[in-house]
Motif scaffolding. Sequence first.
Motif, mmCIF file in Angstrom:
data_model
loop_
_atom_site.group_PDB
_atom_site.id
_atom_site.type_symbol
_atom_site.label_atom_id
_atom_site.label_comp_id
_atom_site.label_asym_id
_atom_site.label_seq_id
_atom_site.Cartn_x
_atom_site.Cartn_y
_atom_site.Cartn_z
ATOM 1 N N UNK A 5 -28.203 14.454 33.822
ATOM 2 C CA UNK A 5 -27.876 15.854 34.081
ATOM 3 C C UNK A 5 -28.887 16.434 35.064
ATOM 4 N N UNK A 6 -28.393 17.211 36.020
ATOM 5 C CA UNK A 6 -29.260 17.898 36.982
ATOM 6 C C UNK A 6 -28.702 19.279 37.253
ATOM 7 N N UNK A 7 -29.619 20.223 37.526
ATOM 8 C CA UNK A 7 -29.209 21.581 37.820
ATOM 9 C C UNK A 7 -30.295 22.277 38.625
ATOM 10 N N UNK A 8 -29.885 23.089 39.583
ATOM 11 C CA UNK A 8 -30.799 23.942 40.340
ATOM 12 C C UNK A 8 -30.203 25.340 40.294
ATOM 13 N N UNK A 9 -30.819 26.234 39.525
ATOM 14 C CA UNK A 9 -30.321 27.593 39.330
ATOM 15 C C UNK A 9 -31.186 28.558 40.133
ATOM 16 N N UNK A 10 -30.592 29.184 41.148
ATOM 17 C CA UNK A 10 -31.309 30.171 41.958
ATOM 18 C C UNK A 10 -31.148 31.548 41.321
ATOM 19 N N UNK A 11 -32.242 32.290 41.223
ATOM 20 C CA UNK A 11 -32.209 33.623 40.632
ATOM 21 C C UNK A 11 -31.861 34.678 41.678
ATOM 22 N N UNK A 12 -31.220 35.739 41.230
ATOM 23 C CA UNK A 12 -30.851 36.840 42.105
ATOM 24 C C UNK A 12 -32.082 37.623 42.557
ATOM 25 N N UNK A 13 -33.002 37.838 41.609
ATOM 26 C CA UNK A 13 -34.258 38.524 41.896
ATOM 27 C C UNK A 13 -35.408 37.661 41.381
ATOM 28 N N UNK A 14 -36.615 37.837 41.925
ATOM 29 C CA UNK A 14 -37.756 37.034 41.469
ATOM 30 C C UNK A 14 -38.076 37.266 39.985
ATOM 31 N N UNK A 15 -38.538 36.195 39.328
ATOM 32 C CA UNK A 15 -39.011 36.268 37.946
ATOM 33 C C UNK A 15 -40.487 35.894 37.928
ATOM 34 N N UNK A 16 -41.168 36.196 36.831
ATOM 35 C CA UNK A 16 -42.586 35.869 36.686
ATOM 36 C C UNK A 16 -42.712 34.495 36.028
ATOM 37 N N UNK A 17 -43.072 33.464 36.777
ATOM 38 C CA UNK A 17 -43.152 32.112 36.215
ATOM 39 C C UNK A 17 -44.495 31.806 35.538
ATOM 40 N N UNK A 18 -45.376 32.794 35.413
ATOM 41 C CA UNK A 18 -46.723 32.540 34.890
ATOM 42 C C UNK A 18 -46.769 32.313 33.388
ATOM 43 N N UNK A 19 -45.807 32.844 32.654
ATOM 44 C CA UNK A 19 -45.849 32.748 31.194
ATOM 45 C C UNK A 19 -44.536 32.219 30.618
ATOM 46 N N UNK A 20 -44.072 31.052 31.082
ATOM 47 C CA UNK A 20 -42.824 30.532 30.521
ATOM 48 C C UNK A 20 -43.044 29.958 29.129
ATOM 49 N N UNK A 21 -42.028 30.041 28.319
ATOM 50 C CA UNK A 21 -42.038 29.430 26.998
ATOM 51 C C UNK A 21 -40.816 28.531 26.954
ATOM 52 N N UNK A 22 -41.004 27.263 26.635
ATOM 53 C CA UNK A 22 -39.877 26.350 26.616
ATOM 54 C C UNK A 22 -40.138 25.163 25.720
ATOM 55 N N UNK A 23 -39.035 24.497 25.359
ATOM 56 C CA UNK A 23 -39.149 23.319 24.504
ATOM 57 C C UNK A 23 -37.907 22.477 24.640
ATOM 58 N N UNK A 24 -38.055 21.168 24.525
ATOM 59 C CA UNK A 24 -36.913 20.257 24.452
ATOM 60 C C UNK A 24 -36.619 20.060 22.972
ATOM 61 N N UNK A 25 -35.472 20.550 22.526
ATOM 62 C CA UNK A 25 -35.073 20.490 21.127
ATOM 63 C C UNK A 25 -33.922 19.508 20.977
ATOM 64 N N UNK A 26 -33.510 19.228 19.725
ATOM 65 C CA UNK A 26 -32.395 18.317 19.478
ATOM 66 C C UNK A 26 -31.103 18.773 20.150
#
Length: 87
Positions: free
Chosen positions: A62-83
């Motif tokens: 799987x691959x994806x490139x999602x472009x945002x409409x307006x800039x976001x703040x990438x300094x404090x992302x929270x993420x996890x790979x879950x089941x």
Amino acid sequence: MESEGQPASSDGPAPVPPMLKWAQRRDRLFITLDVQDVTGAVVSLSEDALVFSGQGCDGRWHEMNLSFYKPVDPKHPVGAALDRGVA
């Protein structure tokens, strides 16, 4: 034949974009990618895009490139790979 955690070769099947769930609040953006039991997940977040690649339990890449409409703040992302996916 594809090896685990590697993208499809040029003569193999094309990568499949994952199902995407999106929620947004004034100050937050929530994105969930529905790829079950993902392996080899690579997630990159910048001010203007989210890029993802990884292999699902079905063996598809799987691959994806999602472009945002307006800039976001990438300094404090929270993420996890879950089941059930990547959040």
